[in-house]
Design an enzyme around this catalytic site. Structure first.
Site, PDB file in Angstrom:
ATOM      1  N   ALA A  59      -0.673  22.703 -85.050  1.00 16.77           N
ATOM      2  CA  ALA A  59      -0.893  21.333 -85.519  1.00 16.77           C
ATOM      3  C   ALA A  59      -2.390  21.106 -85.631  1.00 16.77           C
ATOM      4  CB  ALA A  59      -0.272  20.319 -84.560  1.00 16.77           C
ATOM      5  N   ALA A  60      -2.772  20.243 -86.562  1.00 21.95           N
ATOM      6  CA  ALA A  60      -4.194  19.964 -86.767  1.00 21.95           C
ATOM      7  C   ALA A  60      -4.366  18.498 -87.141  1.00 21.95           C
ATOM      8  CB  ALA A  60      -4.766  20.859 -87.863  1.00 21.95           C
ATOM      9  N   LEU A 103      -9.600  15.274 -85.286  1.00 20.32           N
ATOM     10  CA  LEU A 103     -10.446  15.491 -84.126  1.00 20.32           C
ATOM     11  C   LEU A 103     -10.205  16.817 -83.429  1.00 20.32           C
ATOM     12  CD1 LEU A 103     -10.340  11.958 -82.423  1.00 20.32           C
ATOM     13  CD2 LEU A 103     -11.944  12.810 -84.138  1.00 20.32           C
ATOM     14  N   ALA A 104      -9.029  17.417 -83.592  1.00 21.38           N
ATOM     15  CA  ALA A 104      -8.693  18.605 -82.805  1.00 21.38           C
ATOM     16  C   ALA A 104      -7.578  19.393 -83.481  1.00 21.38           C
ATOM     17  CB  ALA A 104      -8.263  18.201 -81.395  1.00 21.38           C
ATOM     18  N   VAL A 149      -4.147  22.082 -82.257  1.00 24.51           N
ATOM     19  CA  VAL A 149      -3.288  22.462 -81.139  1.00 24.51           C
ATOM     20  C   VAL A 149      -2.838  23.905 -81.340  1.00 24.51           C
ATOM     21  CG1 VAL A 149      -1.166  21.965 -79.866  1.00 24.51           C
ATOM     22  CG2 VAL A 149      -2.516  20.089 -80.828  1.00 24.51           C
ATOM     23  N   ASP A 191      -0.040   5.309 -80.316  1.00 25.51           N
ATOM     24  CA  ASP A 191       0.071   6.187 -81.489  1.00 25.51           C
ATOM     25  C   ASP A 191       1.431   6.896 -81.498  1.00 25.51           C
ATOM     26  OD1 ASP A 191      -0.697   7.434 -83.807  1.00 25.51           O
ATOM     27  OD2 ASP A 191      -1.824   9.027 -82.814  1.00 25.51           O
TER      28      ASP A 191
END
Length: 398
Positions: free
Chosen positions: A194-195, A198-199, A201, A347
């Site tokens: 996952a993208a 900010l980051a 995974v 969120d």
């Protein structure tokens, strides 16, 4: 008589001090020489400063070098942002000049102007990356405040992520842990599952054979934060000055503190544990546990969870679960956060709410991504309750 006066004048000029009567339009030779020397002196000074700066840069460690690069890149982002802001502002001014706000001509002219401006915002955010993408995502969620063209166009930023530099992961882990990825984990899949803005995974296995999800921040975001926030503030002030009716500074004010929290993964880990404590009464809820030994402000390591998204009806049914049971449990979880604990996951999109088979039977709700939370006080509860009631009635009528 005339000849005598002329002779006297000549003798006076010869005996007078030169500095009183000597005028020339041309500087003395020494002065001209010094003037010609100045550009070379300045050029030499600049070259010397550049050489000293280059030596200091190559002598610096990775962190200092990255801070220097972030500073120069910040200047480029600032110039790019100002150019985008001025272009949008001038487009509105030129398109709407001389038009009455309530006239049909105004309404016809402003719609394509909204679209052009939204396209420019997306292009600028994509080029600048990082916090600009995050701000664009935030702007896209304010559908009650922005024209429809902005909302529809900014949606493309929702799934947008940055790319990493070569060996960025190893550099970041060396800075935060003093070890490389291979030393910290038994297995580490460098392809992100996952993208986001900010980051990213990654899936990994610890030396204790535990499957974990490793959330890794982009390496330079924390160095860019202050400069990018200042740039965005100046840009929004400029827009507000040129177009008082389009003041958007309040959006940045609302997002600034939450962005700082989202950049702190240790803060996210504490949110995760607080959420688990608040929901411990519900056996059908699960919150992954944090591995604090492998967590820093830029890296968050937690249990790996297999499940399907809460909106994946087919995935839920393949697991032998009832959609009605899943819906009831999700509503129970968030109702408890809103009306009882006041500590609300801010969120909860489908990717952050997973469904899996519970060991006790039935569906189990798994909450992910705890970087952003809101604390609701009692005075906000009636307002939230009335909105939820309206949403329920609208869903029931469909």
């Amino acid at each position: 008589m005339w000849l005598a006066l002329r002779s006297l004048r000549r003798r006076t000029l010869r005996n007078a001090a030169p500095w009183r009567f000597t005028f020339t339009t041309q500087a003395p030779r020494e002065v001209r020489r010094k003037r010609r020397r100045w550009p070379w002196v300045m050029l030499g000074g600049v070259a010397a400063l550049g050489a000293v700066g280059g030596v200091q840069y190559w002598k610096a460690d990775f962190v200092q070098r990255r801070k220097v690069r972030a500073g120069f890149e910040g200047i480029a982002r600032f110039i790019r942002s100002v150019r985008v802001g001025l272009t949008i502002s001038l487009d509105y001014w030129w398109t709407l000049r001389g038009l009455e706000e309530e006239s049909p001509e105004y309404a016809a002219a402003i719609q394509p102007c909204h679209q052009r401006s939204a396209d420019r915002l997306v292009a600028g955010a994509t080029r600048n990356g990082g916090l600009y993408i995050k701000l664009g995502q935030g702007l896209g969620s304010f559908n009650q405040a922005l024209p429809r063209q902005y909302i529809d166009t900014l949606k493309v930023l929702q799934d947008m992520a940055l790319t990493r530099e070569y060996k960025e992961l190893d550099i970041l882990f060396l800075e935060d842990f003093g070890k490389t990825v291979d030393a910290l984990f038994k297995r580490f899949n460098c392809v992100p599952v996952a993208a986001a803005s900010l980051a990213q995974v990654f899936r990994a296995t610890t030396h204790q054979e535990q499957e974990v999800a490793v959330k890794v921040q982009y390496i330079d975001l924390r160095h860019r934060y202050e400069g990018d926030i200042l740039t965005l503030k100046l840009l929004l002030k400029m827009v507000a000055y040129m177009h008082p009716k389009f003041t958007l500074s309040w959006i940045l004010d609302e997002m600034k503190d939450t962005l700082a929290e989202e950049l702190d993964f240790e803060h996210e880990g504490h949110n995760l544990e607080q959420c688990a404590r608040d929901l411990r009464y519900f056996p059908f809820v699960y919150v992954p546990k944090v591995n604090w030994e492998l967590t820093t402000k830029r890296v968050l390591t937690a249990e790996w969870i297999d499940g399907c998204k809460a909106t994946d009806k087919q995935g839920i049914e393949r697991r032998g679960l009832a959609v009605a049971d899943v819906s009831k449990k999700i509503i129970t979880v968030f109702s408890h956060q809103i009306f009882h604990s006041g500590f609300v996951h801010a969120d909860p999109h489908p990717g952050n709410v997973l469904i899996r088979q519970s060991p006790l039977g039935g569906a189990e709700v798994v909450l992910l991504d705890h970087g952003l939370y809101n604390s609701l006080t009692e005075k906000y509860v009636p307002s939230v309750a009335s909105r939820l009631h309206v949403i329920s009635l609208r869903i029931a009528s469909q």
